[in-house]
Scaffold this active site. Structure first.
Site, PDB file in Angstrom:
ATOM      1  N   SER A  49       0.817  -1.214   0.000  1.00 44.06           N
ATOM      2  CA  SER A  49       0.000   0.000   0.000  1.00 44.06           C
ATOM      3  C   SER A  49       0.857   1.273   0.000  1.00 44.06           C
ATOM      4  O   SER A  49       2.021   1.262   0.411  1.00 44.06           O
ATOM      5  CB  SER A  49      -0.918   0.016   1.223  1.00 44.06           C
ATOM      6  OG  SER A  49      -1.631  -1.194   1.314  1.00 44.06           O
TER       7      SER A  49
HETATM    8  N1  SAM Z   1      -0.256  -5.189   4.315  1.00 43.90           N
HETATM    9  C1  SAM Z   1       0.386  -5.423   3.056  1.00 43.90           C
HETATM   10  C2  SAM Z   1       1.771  -4.858   2.992  1.00 43.90           C
HETATM   11  O1  SAM Z   1       2.224  -4.240   3.958  1.00 43.90           O
HETATM   12  O2  SAM Z   1       2.421  -5.075   1.962  1.00 43.90           O
HETATM   13  C3  SAM Z   1      -0.435  -4.925   1.880  1.00 43.90           C
HETATM   14  C4  SAM Z   1      -1.635  -5.744   1.717  1.00 43.90           C
HETATM   15  S1  SAM Z   1      -2.393  -5.808   0.150  1.00 43.90           S
HETATM   16  C5  SAM Z   1      -3.020  -4.213  -0.042  1.00 43.90           C
HETATM   17  C6  SAM Z   1      -3.782  -6.817   0.608  1.00 43.90           C
HETATM   18  C7  SAM Z   1      -3.432  -8.267   0.876  1.00 43.90           C
HETATM   19  O3  SAM Z   1      -4.579  -8.924   1.384  1.00 43.90           O
HETATM   20  C8  SAM Z   1      -3.011  -9.037  -0.366  1.00 43.90           C
HETATM   21  O4  SAM Z   1      -1.735  -9.593  -0.169  1.00 43.90           O
HETATM   22  C9  SAM Z   1      -4.068 -10.152  -0.469  1.00 43.90           C
HETATM   23  O5  SAM Z   1      -3.582 -11.371  -0.971  1.00 43.90           O
HETATM   24  C10 SAM Z   1      -4.514 -10.275   0.970  1.00 43.90           C
HETATM   25  N2  SAM Z   1      -5.817 -10.900   1.184  1.00 43.90           N
HETATM   26  C11 SAM Z   1      -6.992 -10.679   0.537  1.00 43.90           C
HETATM   27  N3  SAM Z   1      -7.965 -11.450   1.048  1.00 43.90           N
HETATM   28  C12 SAM Z   1      -7.404 -12.177   2.051  1.00 43.90           C
HETATM   29  C13 SAM Z   1      -7.896 -13.153   2.968  1.00 43.90           C
HETATM   30  N4  SAM Z   1      -9.168 -13.552   2.962  1.00 43.90           N
HETATM   31  N5  SAM Z   1      -7.043 -13.672   3.860  1.00 43.90           N
HETATM   32  C14 SAM Z   1      -5.744 -13.294   3.892  1.00 43.90           C
HETATM   33  N6  SAM Z   1      -5.218 -12.369   3.052  1.00 43.90           N
HETATM   34  C15 SAM Z   1      -6.026 -11.819   2.156  1.00 43.90           C
END
Ligand code: SAM
Length: 212
Positions: free
Chosen positions: A59
């Protein structure tokens, strides 16, 4: 790159976006360049989201610190993050909660679980556990949590996440359809969640049982 990092700090201070001193120290200490793909290292301190594997993103720095400010983090807290991605947000939170605190971060994509673990190891961060699974269901094994942060957009606050919060615990989560969401902070008081809207955001979707 250090100059770009300082410019972000100055901007957040001037605009009152960040007030928690722990966020400034963590941002200074953790190297975002270790959490982006090699080809984007020189862009690490641009205020933009950057692509990581499997069409996901690390992000935008300002969105990250806004969420952390809303989370009201402090030393010693136990935090659940949903969406480890690169591990960067978990690394910042790990610095803020310190070694008496703990971060559990759940990621559904195995390639990203591996990426986050490697990045955290490179930064010698020891108080983060990266779990592979569907974070929309939370992570009961370590519940209850002082704080829960979801870094992907949910259709609503999953009840199962609320049930894993401590009394006076706080959850920060983008809520709404894929076309655009509102960042919501909700506090658990006497077994009931009290939500407040903090502003418009755009996130990748939360997948899984309670996702979209
Ligand atoms: N926090 C992260 C970072 O510091 O890089 C950025 C996160 S990214 C915007 C959102 C993440 O949520 C993605 O890696 C995606 O695969 C994960 N995601 C989406 N749905 C999910 C779920 N049900 N359980 C776990 N992870 C999930």
């Amino acid at each position: 790159m250090q100059n770009q990092k300082q410019l972000l700090i100055d901007y957040w201070r001037k605009e009152g976006i960040v007030r928690n001193p722990g966020i400034f120290s963590a941002f200074k200490k953790v190297k975002r360049e270790f959490f982006v793909l090699k080809e984007f290292r020189s862009d690490a301190y641009k205020d933009v989201p950057l692509p990581i594997q499997k069409e996901q993103t690390i992000s935008q720095p300002t969105a990250v610190v806004m969420m952390l400010e809303a989370l009201e983090l402090g030393p010693g807290m136990k935090v659940l993050e949903i969406g480890a991605g690169s591990g960067y947000n978990a690394a910042l939170m790990a610095e803020i909660v310190g070694l008496k605190g703990k971060i559990i971060t759940v990621e559904r994509i195995s390639e990203l679980v591996h990426f986050a673990k490697e990045n955290l190891k490179q930064c010698n961060i020891k108080n983060v556990e990266v779990i592979q699974g569907d974070g929309s269901k939370g992570y009961l094994k370590e519940a209850p949590y002082d704080r829960i942060i979801c870094t992907a957009a949910a259709p609503e606050i999953p009840e199962v996440l609320a049930s894993q919060l401590k009394e006076r615990g706080v959850i920060v989560i983008p809520v709404g359809p894929l076309s655009g969401q509102v960042l919501v902070r909700a506090r658990m008081v006497k077994g009931e969640l009290h939500p407040e809207k903090l502003g418009d955001f755009m996130f990748v979707p939360l997948k899984g049982k309670f996702g979209q």
